[in-house]
Design a protein around this motif. Sequence first.
Motif, PDB file in Angstrom:
ATOM      1  N   GLU A   9      54.155  58.058  66.622  1.00  0.00           N
ATOM      2  CA  GLU A   9      53.642  58.600  67.889  1.00  0.00           C
ATOM      3  C   GLU A   9      53.947  57.617  69.007  1.00  0.00           C
ATOM      4  OE1 GLU A   9      49.497  59.735  67.921  1.00  0.00           O
ATOM      5  OE2 GLU A   9      49.511  60.065  70.084  1.00  0.00           O
ATOM      6  N   ARG A  80      51.986  65.473  74.619  1.00  0.00           N
ATOM      7  CA  ARG A  80      51.318  65.759  73.348  1.00  0.00           C
ATOM      8  C   ARG A  80      51.320  67.254  73.109  1.00  0.00           C
ATOM      9  NH1 ARG A  80      47.818  60.833  75.141  1.00  0.00           N
ATOM     10  NH2 ARG A  80      47.518  62.064  77.010  1.00  0.00           N
ATOM     11  N   GLN A  81      52.509  67.811  72.884  1.00  0.00           N
ATOM     12  CA  GLN A  81      52.615  69.245  72.663  1.00  0.00           C
ATOM     13  C   GLN A  81      52.840  69.489  71.183  1.00  0.00           C
ATOM     14  OE1 GLN A  81      53.827  70.737  77.008  1.00  0.00           O
ATOM     15  NE2 GLN A  81      55.580  70.331  75.728  1.00  0.00           N
ATOM     16  N   GLU A  82      51.852  70.074  70.538  1.00  0.00           N
ATOM     17  CA  GLU A  82      51.858  70.182  69.087  1.00  0.00           C
ATOM     18  C   GLU A  82      52.956  71.080  68.550  1.00  0.00           C
ATOM     19  OE1 GLU A  82      49.164  70.362  70.961  1.00  0.00           O
ATOM     20  OE2 GLU A  82      47.583  69.088  70.117  1.00  0.00           O
ATOM     21  N   GLU A  83      53.150  72.243  69.208  1.00  0.00           N
ATOM     22  CA  GLU A  83      54.057  73.233  68.602  1.00  0.00           C
ATOM     23  C   GLU A  83      55.480  72.700  68.405  1.00  0.00           C
ATOM     24  OE1 GLU A  83      53.105  77.340  70.469  1.00  0.00           O
ATOM     25  OE2 GLU A  83      52.271  75.783  71.742  1.00  0.00           O
ATOM     26  N   THR A 106      45.038  59.578  65.234  1.00  0.00           N
ATOM     27  CA  THR A 106      44.756  59.588  66.666  1.00  0.00           C
ATOM     28  C   THR A 106      44.372  61.014  67.051  1.00  0.00           C
ATOM     29  OG1 THR A 106      47.042  60.167  67.120  1.00  0.00           O
ATOM     30  CG2 THR A 106      46.516  57.813  67.056  1.00  0.00           C
ATOM     31  N   THR A 107      43.964  61.214  68.287  1.00  0.00           N
ATOM     32  CA  THR A 107      43.624  62.577  68.702  1.00  0.00           C
ATOM     33  C   THR A 107      44.814  63.514  68.490  1.00  0.00           C
ATOM     34  OG1 THR A 107      41.984  61.822  70.278  1.00  0.00           O
ATOM     35  CG2 THR A 107      42.903  64.004  70.664  1.00  0.00           C
ATOM     36  N   PHE A 108      46.025  63.034  68.852  1.00  0.00           N
ATOM     37  CA  PHE A 108      47.210  63.877  68.692  1.00  0.00           C
ATOM     38  C   PHE A 108      47.599  64.013  67.218  1.00  0.00           C
ATOM     39  CE2 PHE A 108      51.971  64.448  69.020  1.00  0.00           C
ATOM     40  CZ  PHE A 108      51.901  65.784  69.420  1.00  0.00           C
ATOM     41  N   SER A 111      45.577  66.472  65.391  1.00  0.00           N
ATOM     42  CA  SER A 111      45.839  67.841  65.829  1.00  0.00           C
ATOM     43  C   SER A 111      47.189  68.330  65.300  1.00  0.00           C
ATOM     44  CB  SER A 111      45.821  67.882  67.356  1.00  0.00           C
ATOM     45  OG  SER A 111      46.180  69.149  67.823  1.00  0.00           O
ATOM     46  N   LEU A 112      48.167  67.409  65.266  1.00  0.00           N
ATOM     47  CA  LEU A 112      49.528  67.765  64.853  1.00  0.00           C
ATOM     48  C   LEU A 112      49.651  67.907  63.329  1.00  0.00           C
ATOM     49  CD1 LEU A 112      52.577  68.070  65.413  1.00  0.00           C
ATOM     50  CD2 LEU A 112      52.740  65.566  65.446  1.00  0.00           C
ATOM     51  N   PRO A 114      47.674  68.799  60.784  1.00  0.00           N
ATOM     52  CA  PRO A 114      47.297  70.052  60.110  1.00  0.00           C
ATOM     53  C   PRO A 114      48.244  71.209  60.441  1.00  0.00           C
ATOM     54  CG  PRO A 114      45.585  69.376  61.685  1.00  0.00           C
ATOM     55  CD  PRO A 114      46.576  68.265  61.606  1.00  0.00           C
ATOM     56  N   ARG A 115      48.809  71.198  61.643  1.00  0.00           N
ATOM     57  CA  ARG A 115      49.757  72.252  62.012  1.00  0.00           C
ATOM     58  C   ARG A 115      51.014  72.134  61.127  1.00  0.00           C
ATOM     59  NH1 ARG A 115      49.287  76.069  66.598  1.00  0.00           N
ATOM     60  NH2 ARG A 115      51.019  77.361  65.960  1.00  0.00           N
TER      61      ARG A 115
ATOM     62  N   PRO B 141      43.509  73.823  63.645  1.00  0.00           N
ATOM     63  CA  PRO B 141      44.978  73.817  63.790  1.00  0.00           C
ATOM     64  C   PRO B 141      45.703  74.548  62.648  1.00  0.00           C
ATOM     65  CG  PRO B 141      44.087  71.642  64.273  1.00  0.00           C
ATOM     66  CD  PRO B 141      42.942  72.479  63.775  1.00  0.00           C
ATOM     67  N   GLU B 142      45.201  74.439  61.423  1.00  0.00           N
ATOM     68  CA  GLU B 142      45.859  75.134  60.307  1.00  0.00           C
ATOM     69  C   GLU B 142      45.764  76.645  60.489  1.00  0.00           C
ATOM     70  OE1 GLU B 142      45.593  71.818  56.720  1.00  0.00           O
ATOM     71  OE2 GLU B 142      43.963  73.254  56.877  1.00  0.00           O
ATOM     72  N   GLU B 145      48.196  77.871  63.165  1.00  0.00           N
ATOM     73  CA  GLU B 145      49.559  77.961  62.632  1.00  0.00           C
ATOM     74  C   GLU B 145      49.725  79.240  61.818  1.00  0.00           C
ATOM     75  OE1 GLU B 145      52.372  76.363  63.102  1.00  0.00           O
ATOM     76  OE2 GLU B 145      53.395  77.565  61.571  1.00  0.00           O
ATOM     77  N   HIS B 151      47.445  76.077  69.582  1.00  0.00           N
ATOM     78  CA  HIS B 151      46.065  75.595  69.475  1.00  0.00           C
ATOM     79  C   HIS B 151      45.853  74.429  70.429  1.00  0.00           C
ATOM     80  CE1 HIS B 151      47.754  72.466  66.742  1.00  0.00           C
ATOM     81  NE2 HIS B 151      46.739  71.750  67.163  1.00  0.00           N
ATOM     82  N   VAL B 153      43.069  71.347  70.871  1.00  0.00           N
ATOM     83  CA  VAL B 153      41.881  70.721  70.287  1.00  0.00           C
ATOM     84  C   VAL B 153      41.077  69.972  71.336  1.00  0.00           C
ATOM     85  CG1 VAL B 153      42.928  70.451  67.997  1.00  0.00           C
ATOM     86  CG2 VAL B 153      43.053  68.567  69.646  1.00  0.00           C
ATOM     87  N   ARG B 154      39.827  69.754  71.026  1.00  0.00           N
ATOM     88  CA  ARG B 154      38.928  68.921  71.822  1.00  0.00           C
ATOM     89  C   ARG B 154      38.839  69.367  73.286  1.00  0.00           C
ATOM     90  NH1 ARG B 154      39.060  62.703  70.640  1.00  0.00           N
ATOM     91  NH2 ARG B 154      37.001  63.049  71.497  1.00  0.00           N
ATOM     92  N   ARG B 170      41.606  69.055  77.906  1.00  0.00           N
ATOM     93  CA  ARG B 170      41.313  68.628  76.543  1.00  0.00           C
ATOM     94  C   ARG B 170      41.346  67.110  76.499  1.00  0.00           C
ATOM     95  NH1 ARG B 170      46.911  69.387  73.114  1.00  0.00           N
ATOM     96  NH2 ARG B 170      48.065  67.873  74.347  1.00  0.00           N
ATOM     97  N   ASP B 173      43.626  60.600  73.873  1.00  0.00           N
ATOM     98  CA  ASP B 173      43.315  59.177  73.801  1.00  0.00           C
ATOM     99  C   ASP B 173      43.568  58.551  75.163  1.00  0.00           C
ATOM    100  OD1 ASP B 173      42.593  59.295  71.123  1.00  0.00           O
ATOM    101  OD2 ASP B 173      44.662  59.123  70.459  1.00  0.00           O
TER     102      ASP B 173
END
Lengths: 335, 270
Positions: A9, A80-83, A106-108, A111-112, A114-115, B141-142, B145, B151, B153-154, B170, B173
């Motif tokens: 990260e 911090r874009q998860e997709e 971390t927060t990201f 979140s990332l 589990p996706r 998040p799961e 998906e 999604h 979070v927070r 949201r 950190d």
Amino acid sequence: MGDVWIFAEVSEGRPLDVVYELLGGGRPLADDLGGKLAAILPWGADQAGEASTKEAVVRDLIASGADLVYVVQSRELVLRQEEPHAQAIYELANQYRPDVLLFGATTFGLSLAPRVAAKLGTGLIANCTTLSIDKGSGLLLMTRPAFEENIMATMTCPDRRPQMATVRPRAMKRLTPDPGRLGEVLTVVCDLPSPGARVVEVVKEDQDQAVDITDAKIIVAGGRGIGCKENLEMLEELAHLLGGAVAVSRPVVDAGWAPESRQVGQSGKIVSPKLYIACGISGAVQHTAGMSSSDIIVAINKDPGAPIFDIATYGIVGDVCQIVPALIRELKGRR
Amino acid sequence: MHVLVCIKQVPADPSAVKVDRKTNTLIREGIPVVVNPFDLFAIEEALRLRERMSSSGQKGRVSVITMGPPQARSALEEAIAMGADDAVLLSDRAFAGADTLATAYTLSRGIRRIEDSTGAKVDIVICGRQSTDGDTAQVGPELAEMLGIPHLVRVRKVESLTRESIRVERIADGGYDVIESCLPVLLTVEKGINQPRVPSLRGLMRARKAGIPVWGAQELGVEAQQVGLAGSPTRVIRVFSPERQRRAEMLTGSPEAVARLLVDRLMTAM
């Protein structure tokens, strides 16, 4: 097979501390599995301009333990874009099939990961503090605290790959960088679809930005037992004499005596300083979850039965308002 | 607009959960249970979004879903008493022992079935930030998906909401992100995003009489191999109490004496 991957990260062109800790923790896993330790380094449009920065980061990751760095380039791998991050890691993992895939908690990362796990249809263990390879089965043993730290649980992911975990910051030690280490670099250019959710603004907001307690080598921490807000001043003085910072427990934040940025514990920050002086902190698991890995713990508390003494290195039963001023006088006297 | 809240029933005091030393499993029987405290904020936020919609002339509906044993119905009743329109309980012996992936899968099938019955997509799925017992923050998040939606979070504030998009703050950190997403979307909300309301007496009466359908593996059209322990990739192999190996050296004497002893030791140790 047998490769261990860690997600690197990056914030403002620099990997976070936890990335180096993941390399330190991942190194023995890769050695035990006889595989490579690889870092996945996303490199998006916001950092792309500085090729020299990228090369320095890659060298740094290799010096800190990586055998291989996958540089994943896409203009969507920004912020911090998860997709797009999840899609890029999914494609890479599907192609190269790592045995283990680790993220910093971390927060990201939380979140990332589990996706990514859901895309890969594999298991994921959150907030691990210890990782090792089982000699017999070759499985990754993932250990984490559960039920407010009351219980530790060790888990495995026996049948699906990769075996995935998020790892708590400061749970693992970074290696001493070796600038002479050699490693490979593989650049992958990804064509990622544009995400449904976009970061439109990043706002830094730490009212107390001058002090980051997670960086402090010495912490003087106050709990409910300090009695009143004004007594935080003597903790500040002690911390100043020691060259450290002041932290607090949850009740002190709830009472409005200190900002949340100073809070240590399960719902606050996790610290691991060389010295942690707990003043008037009883040692509830919610608090110790955030500081129990400190090298030396000093506990000062009126109640001799306080659980903080179970994890302390040195204990003093007494009133914080008498002990702390005595400590301040002692330290000043030795100057 | 349809808002769906995922909730969980958890032990009232997670630190009171004990390990059965013979079987290495957690003893959950006989422990008082509550709605996961984080989920109350999720329910409240859904109700507020519905109010926001109705003030702009849109019709809103709030549904609540949980996976759990039959007694988890009481958690859904509490949500209805707070003001949710309807609820569904996903309950089947086959669902027991699910890890986060199997839980998210089961919830995703429950949501699909709800969507089949209404003939429309759920617009916003809201979860609490995490559960106090599992403490993983992974199911949201799961689930997103599996539903094929973004999604966030927070989430600590919903800035604006239209028919097609939502804009939120949201926590990140070191600050926060302002983020904009198309709908449908899944949010996990931060504690303190709102002040959850207390159920009204009328709400409680309504909740007691509410018909809450119970859907098992058959209703969801899932194989037993895809859910519960059988559908979970992870296994707990050992549960143990954390080591308490360090014993403090107790320093005694007057404040001056203990201060001297402590500084001596710290100077040697550091």
